[in-house]
Enzyme design. Sequence first.
Site, short mmCIF file in Angstrom:
data_model
loop_
_atom_site.label_atom_id
_atom_site.label_comp_id
_atom_site.label_asym_id
_atom_site.label_seq_id
_atom_site.Cartn_x
_atom_site.Cartn_y
_atom_site.Cartn_z
N TYR A 97 19.20 -6.12 106.08
CA TYR A 97 20.65 -6.19 105.88
C TYR A 97 21.35 -4.92 106.36
O TYR A 97 20.81 -3.82 106.25
CB TYR A 97 20.97 -6.36 104.39
N LYS B 78 6.77 1.68 73.02
CA LYS B 78 8.07 1.02 73.13
C LYS B 78 8.23 0.40 74.53
O LYS B 78 7.49 0.75 75.46
CB LYS B 78 9.18 2.05 72.87
C1 LIG Z 1 9.77 7.80 74.12
C2 LIG Z 1 9.57 8.83 73.08
C3 LIG Z 1 8.37 9.54 73.00
C4 LIG Z 1 7.32 9.48 74.12
O1 LIG Z 1 7.81 10.29 75.16
P1 LIG Z 1 7.00 10.55 76.53
O2 LIG Z 1 7.84 11.51 77.28
O3 LIG Z 1 6.90 9.22 77.21
O4 LIG Z 1 5.67 11.09 76.15
C5 LIG Z 1 8.18 10.38 71.92
N1 LIG Z 1 9.14 10.54 70.97
C6 LIG Z 1 10.32 9.90 71.03
C7 LIG Z 1 11.34 10.13 69.98
C8 LIG Z 1 10.59 9.04 72.09
O5 LIG Z 1 11.77 8.42 72.17
#
Ligand SMILES: *Cc1c(COP(=O)(O)O)cnc(C)c1O
Length: 367
Positions: free
Chosen positions: A250, A38
């Site tokens: 800044y 994702k």
């Molecule tokens: C993002 C996600 C994962 C992967 O999690 P990591 O901590 O990056 O390994 C797995 N299951 C779900 C439901 C997620 O949202």
Amino acid sequence: MPRSAATTRLSIDLAALAANWRKMRDLSGSARCGAAVKADAYGTGADQAAPRLAREGCRDFFVADANEGAQLRPLLPDTRIYVLNGVFEEAFAQTLAHDLIPVINSAEQAAFWCGNADARPYALHIDTGMNRMGLTPAQALAHLQGSAPAPCLVMSHLACADEPDHPLNATQIELFESLKPQFAGIEASLANSGGIFLGSGVHHDLTRPGIALYGGEPGSHRPNRLHTVVTAETRVLLVRDAKAGETVSYGAAQQLTRDSRIAVCGVGYADGFHRSASGAGVPLRSAVPQGAFGALGGARVPVLGKITMDLTMFDVTDLPEDGINAGDWIELMGATITLEEAAGAAGTISYELLTSLGRRYARSYAG
Ligand SMILES: *Cc1c(COP(=O)(O)O)cnc(C)c1O
């Protein structure tokens, strides 16, 4: 690395990604190992990362929404692509057209999918203690005992997998285990990266690592030497000298305590080099008061003053006289500055750092 006018560059080591996946696969024991890709594969470029993982043998991919799934489908034939955010009316046609498997997260989504999708596969998410996505156990049991077609996968997600000693882990693991007889014969999935390290009782049939694939340590488990996947660097635009007592950037928030040499570099918060990693002037950050470091040939150089939109100053006083010149590259994360360190210095976590890397980086892929 292609010649480019960009003042930031990102190298993604796909061989390291593949090695990290094999490590997660081996740690998953008899469970199949999937991959969370994702958010553009955590910023690394899903169009490169996902096919590389498929080549390694990964057949189960997790994306956030149907748009991400649709984009990856042509690159991932013969794989299962699960959409973690589920499905709703406006995403329905795309979900069908690209053969995506929605992760059903509420009774409402279940009714919608099962009422419209002609028994097409779906995953059922049961919330076991995070209060984010998923049906309650009671809703899930009602669904599983009803007349709807059975899901192809039942999953849950751990809230504290990055903290092995947190009591909520045992609560969630035991609750999921106790529900399992209600969906006998259907595949089960519980572990993200951190969950994989919690041990075989959490692996079930399919694991879903994300951050570990990209080289991030999944929390406070023993260090497990994952391979560095992402290297980000910025170009030195000019080197200047300044006197003790003068200030930098800044707000004049950082006053030089000695005569200093400053490398001005072409990276800023618009590139996801967060302003909160500034060398000074960030009252809310207490964990890492001195701010971020860059690195040059293995030598660490601190950020001086506030990070600005497009520019960041590094204190290179301690490098040899001829040790740095315009056109050199300073590492922001990579072999010397770990992903975890870079994230910590910005008061955030590896996940947020990777997914907020901006669009200006010249990207290259190896492996
Ligand atoms: C993002 C996600 C994962 C992967 O999690 P990591 O901590 O990056 O390994 C797995 N299951 C779900 C439901 C997620 O949202």
